[in-house]
Motif scaffolding. Structure first.
Motif, PDB file in Angstrom:
ATOM      1  N   PRO A   1       0.818  -1.227   0.000  1.00 46.65           N
ATOM      2  CA  PRO A   1       0.000   0.000   0.000  1.00 46.65           C
ATOM      3  C   PRO A   1       0.843   1.265   0.000  1.00 46.65           C
ATOM      4  CG  PRO A   1       0.121  -0.861   2.221  1.00 46.65           C
ATOM      5  CD  PRO A   1       0.924  -1.807   1.357  1.00 46.65           C
ATOM      6  N   TRP A   2       1.344   1.658  -1.185  1.00 46.09           N
ATOM      7  CA  TRP A   2       2.115   2.903  -1.239  1.00 46.09           C
ATOM      8  C   TRP A   2       1.346   4.012  -0.524  1.00 46.09           C
ATOM      9  CZ3 TRP A   2       6.365   0.916  -2.451  1.00 46.09           C
ATOM     10  CH2 TRP A   2       6.547   0.060  -3.538  1.00 46.09           C
ATOM     11  N   PRO A   3       1.988   4.750   0.364  1.00 44.81           N
ATOM     12  CA  PRO A   3       1.263   5.727   1.187  1.00 44.81           C
ATOM     13  C   PRO A   3       0.744   6.932   0.416  1.00 44.81           C
ATOM     14  CG  PRO A   3       3.631   5.856   1.585  1.00 44.81           C
ATOM     15  CD  PRO A   3       3.411   4.650   0.718  1.00 44.81           C
ATOM     16  N   PHE A   4       1.048   7.010  -0.887  1.00 40.01           N
ATOM     17  CA  PHE A   4       0.591   8.160  -1.667  1.00 40.01           C
ATOM     18  C   PHE A   4      -0.379   7.747  -2.768  1.00 40.01           C
ATOM     19  CE2 PHE A   4       5.157   7.199  -1.782  1.00 40.01           C
ATOM     20  CZ  PHE A   4       5.235   6.404  -2.914  1.00 40.01           C
ATOM     21  N   THR A   5      -1.033   6.560  -2.597  1.00 41.58           N
ATOM     22  CA  THR A   5      -1.991   6.094  -3.597  1.00 41.58           C
ATOM     23  C   THR A   5      -3.419   6.174  -3.068  1.00 41.58           C
ATOM     24  OG1 THR A   5      -1.773   3.817  -2.802  1.00 41.58           O
ATOM     25  CG2 THR A   5      -0.330   4.493  -4.621  1.00 41.58           C
ATOM     26  N   PRO A   6      -4.411   6.227  -3.971  1.00 38.79           N
ATOM     27  CA  PRO A   6      -5.804   6.277  -3.532  1.00 38.79           C
ATOM     28  C   PRO A   6      -6.222   5.075  -2.701  1.00 38.79           C
ATOM     29  CG  PRO A   6      -5.628   6.937  -5.837  1.00 38.79           C
ATOM     30  CD  PRO A   6      -4.277   6.433  -5.435  1.00 38.79           C
ATOM     31  N   LEU A   7      -5.742   3.874  -3.060  1.00 42.61           N
ATOM     32  CA  LEU A   7      -6.151   2.683  -2.321  1.00 42.61           C
ATOM     33  C   LEU A   7      -5.638   2.726  -0.889  1.00 42.61           C
ATOM     34  CD1 LEU A   7      -7.744   0.104  -2.518  1.00 42.61           C
ATOM     35  CD2 LEU A   7      -5.698  -1.083  -3.317  1.00 42.61           C
ATOM     36  N   PHE A   8      -4.464   3.329  -0.679  1.00 38.33           N
ATOM     37  CA  PHE A   8      -3.947   3.444   0.686  1.00 38.33           C
ATOM     38  C   PHE A   8      -4.905   4.280   1.540  1.00 38.33           C
ATOM     39  CE2 PHE A   8      -1.603   5.389   4.137  1.00 38.33           C
ATOM     40  CZ  PHE A   8      -0.865   4.333   4.633  1.00 38.33           C
ATOM     41  N   GLN A   9      -5.418   5.364   0.968  1.00 34.76           N
ATOM     42  CA  GLN A   9      -6.338   6.205   1.720  1.00 34.76           C
ATOM     43  C   GLN A   9      -7.589   5.427   2.106  1.00 34.76           C
ATOM     44  OE1 GLN A   9      -5.376   9.211   2.786  1.00 34.76           O
ATOM     45  NE2 GLN A   9      -3.458   8.676   1.751  1.00 34.76           N
ATOM     46  N   GLU A  10      -8.008   4.527   1.227  1.00 41.46           N
ATOM     47  CA  GLU A  10      -9.193   3.715   1.507  1.00 41.46           C
ATOM     48  C   GLU A  10      -8.926   2.677   2.594  1.00 41.46           C
ATOM     49  OE1 GLU A  10     -11.709   0.220  -0.788  1.00 41.46           O
ATOM     50  OE2 GLU A  10     -10.766   1.801  -1.993  1.00 41.46           O
ATOM     51  N   LEU A  11      -7.692   2.132   2.609  1.00 37.70           N
ATOM     52  CA  LEU A  11      -7.380   1.013   3.506  1.00 37.70           C
ATOM     53  C   LEU A  11      -6.507   1.396   4.692  1.00 37.70           C
ATOM     54  CD1 LEU A  11      -6.505  -1.713   0.832  1.00 37.70           C
ATOM     55  CD2 LEU A  11      -8.688  -1.385   1.990  1.00 37.70           C
ATOM     56  N   LYS A  12      -6.171   2.682   4.845  1.00 40.35           N
ATOM     57  CA  LYS A  12      -5.129   3.049   5.806  1.00 40.35           C
ATOM     58  C   LYS A  12      -5.448   2.645   7.241  1.00 40.35           C
ATOM     59  CE  LYS A  12      -6.782   7.837   6.252  1.00 40.35           C
ATOM     60  NZ  LYS A  12      -6.404   9.258   6.065  1.00 40.35           N
ATOM     61  N   ASP A  13      -6.719   2.530   7.590  1.00 42.82           N
ATOM     62  CA  ASP A  13      -7.051   2.106   8.952  1.00 42.82           C
ATOM     63  C   ASP A  13      -6.662   0.651   9.205  1.00 42.82           C
ATOM     64  OD1 ASP A  13      -8.052   4.598   9.481  1.00 42.82           O
ATOM     65  OD2 ASP A  13     -10.145   4.067   9.113  1.00 42.82           O
ATOM     66  N   GLN A  14      -6.447  -0.113   8.128  1.00 47.22           N
ATOM     67  CA  GLN A  14      -6.064  -1.513   8.277  1.00 47.22           C
ATOM     68  C   GLN A  14      -4.547  -1.710   8.194  1.00 47.22           C
ATOM     69  OE1 GLN A  14      -8.317  -3.801   5.360  1.00 47.22           O
ATOM     70  NE2 GLN A  14      -9.972  -2.312   5.468  1.00 47.22           N
ATOM     71  N   VAL A  15      -3.820  -0.657   7.847  1.00 44.05           N
ATOM     72  CA  VAL A  15      -2.366  -0.767   7.731  1.00 44.05           C
ATOM     73  C   VAL A  15      -1.752  -0.625   9.118  1.00 44.05           C
ATOM     74  CG1 VAL A  15      -0.280   0.156   6.680  1.00 44.05           C
ATOM     75  CG2 VAL A  15      -2.441   0.203   5.410  1.00 44.05           C
TER      76      VAL A  15
END
Length: 536
Positions: A379-393
């Motif tokens: 999950p690159w921290p600068f991608t849209p999917l990271f923003q969607e999943l960041k609570d799980q990282v």
């Protein structure tokens, strides 16, 4: 003025098992600097030469540069920071510069944790680096740094980012200096020949949510095919290159220019001397099904397809805009054109289970690509999917963001179980290929290529370098519960800096949304008018 570029020594047991990849970034930067009049340029490839930090520091001291430039992708960021920390000790008067995709978007965090870095170059660097080096050479640095677009730096306790530099519109003006590389070191193991990674286009018009390349390059631009072939001809004739991989995200997007590129290769009789590979999308293979044999004639022998996932649900989540059933057909079409196929699967999202991993294996075996890869979702921290999943990282140790370490922990699996499931897929796929396919698939080139791929895979397996298995302590299913990924859990995450960074694909996506909204609105109004007429 003496300039030194350094490529950090970072390995993960991923793509590098196929050989030593030449760092093309230094050739493109060096070429642009030479055009601007800079001649005293040096390069240390710490990765290919497997140099320790101490040895790199000794080399820096011996060269005594006026400016030191280091690149970094996300997993190599700590190695890049450490090189520049040591440079501050052994060459304190040199300006210490960091570039690359991670520093571009995470410059606040990088400058906070590595204050010894003088300046960060944000975005594609050729024009920015020339402006920066000219300021250094004429003693206008650091006074003029705020006037140079595309930089980030510390000013006292404040972190400053100058206005983003415009993208380079004329890519053909960039003339890479491939002489900066020591070519005998860069060997593609499957063919035992020198390998290059030239650039035909930059950017991508698609917005896959897990990918950062379209954001970094911002605009999609394609070079003149003849200029690209000039570069390849130079690589073949003057540097002994026998295989190249186009660095583009998807070189077949611009169909007309890709055809012109192939025609120019054939015209110069280059396919007899050099073969090549690309990454592309399944949809482009569908579109060009009648051209695949022509592409093979132009020397294209290896296509890596972003099939990504077995479940259509995952493809939709990634914004891939492809359908699962199309993947099998695309692989068949390539095989019929005598082009080696490599299927890429992304695994390890929150909904991964032993059953979905088994699905990807069964699909890979059913589709019958020549090669298959299972990459851990990163999950690159600068991608849209990271923003969607960041609570799980849960892991922010960027040295492990390398596609081979399970950063995400699926809800139904432990990370060690996920790694074991992926290794099980690899073992079964390549064991069957080794026994029943590779040795019996024709003669000559095809058999040699496939057996060369198997050789690279087995060599990495024996050395325990594949997927960093040795470091993680994985020795088979019996160790899946004792695997130690050695995460540095002290690492924390700062927000990515993307507010000043707009990609053309972003603008296109918003324009498409507006057009669709207008169409829906017009349809709704038309329906309302029709209903009103009926009521009357």
């Amino acid at each position: 003025m003496r300039i030194l570029f350094i490529h950090p020594n970072y390995r993960s047991g991923g793509a590098e098992i196929a050989g030593n990849w030449p760092p093309a970034w230094v050739a493109y930067l060096t070429g642009h600097l030479r055009q601007a009049g800079f001649e005293d340029i040096h390069f240390i490839d710490a990765m290919t030469d497997d140099l320790s930090d101490e040895t790199v520091a000794e080399k820096i001291a011996a060269i005594s540069p006026d400016a030191i430039g280091v690149t970094s992708i996300t997993p190599s960021i700590y190695k890049a920071e450490e090189i520049l920390r040591r440079a501050a000790e052994v060459a304190p008067n040199a300006v210490r510069i960091l570039g690359g995709i991670h520093a571009t978007f995470m410059f606040k965090q990088v400058l906070s944790e590595a204050p010894w870095i003088d300046v960060i170059v944000r975005g594609e660097g050729e024009e920015i680096v020339v402006n920066l080096m000219q300021a250094i050479a004429t003693d206008r640095y650091p006074e003029d740094r705020a006037r140079i677009h595309g930089l980030a730096f510390r000013d006292g306790d404040e972190i400053v980012a100058t206005q983003a530099a415009p993208t380079i519109k004329n890519l053909d003006a960039i003339k890479p200096d491939w002489t900066i590389l020591d070519w005998p070191k860069y060997i593609y193991i499957p063919l035992g020949t020198r390998v290059a990674i030239p650039n035909m286009a930059r950017g991508c018009p698609f917005t896959c949510s897990f990918c950062s390349q379209w954001k970094f390059w911002r605009d999609y631009r394609v070079r003149d095919p003849k200029s690209v072939v000039d570069e390849i001809e130079d690589l073949v004739e003057n540097h002994g290159v026998g295989f190249f991989i186009l660095a583009d995200e998807e070189p077949t997007i611009n169909r007309r220019k890709f055809i012109e590129f192939c025609e120019e290769l054939i015209k110069r009789d280059l396919p007899r001397r050099v073969q090549w590979g690309i990454n592309t999308r399944v949809t482009d293979i569908y579109r060009d099904r009648e051209l695949l044999k022509f592409y093979r004639k132009a020397g294209l022998v290896h296509v890596s397809l972003g099939t990504e996932a077995a479940a259509q649900m995952k493809l939709d989540r990634f914004n891939k805009e492809t359908k699962v059933e199309e993947n099998k057909t695309a692989i068949r079409l390539l095989r019929e054109a005598d082009i080696f196929t490599e299927a890429q699967f992304i695994v390890g999202l929150d909904n991964e289970t032993p059953e979905t991993l088994e699905e990807t294996f069964q699909m890979a075996w059913d589709w019958q690509p020549d090669l298959a890869n299972w990459a851990m979702y990163t999950p690159w921290p600068f991608t849209p999917l990271f923003q969607e999943l960041k609570d799980q990282v849960e892991i922010y140790d960027f040295s492990k963001y390398n596609f081979v370490t399970p950063i995400m922990k699926p809800a139904a699996m432990e990370r060690g179980e996920l790694l074991d499931g992926v290794m099980k897929n690899y073992r079964r796929f390549y064991m069957r290929k080794a026994l029943f396919h590779y040795p019996w698939r024709g003669t000559g080139y095809r058999r040699r290529y496939l057996l060369g791929c198997l050789k690279a895979f087995l060599k990495a397996g024996v050395q325990r370098s594949f997927y960093d298995l040795g470091k993680a302590g994985y020795w088979g299913p019996q160790t899946k519960k004792s695997v130690d990924f050695q995460f540095d859990e002290s690492r924390t995450l700062a927000p990515a800096q993307v507010a000043d960074w707009e990609a053309a694909a972003d603008r296109a996506a918003r324009a498409k949304e507006r057009r669709e909204a207008v169409r829906d609105q017009m349809k709704a109004r038309s329906a309302e008018r029709g209903k009103a007429a009926e009521d009357v």
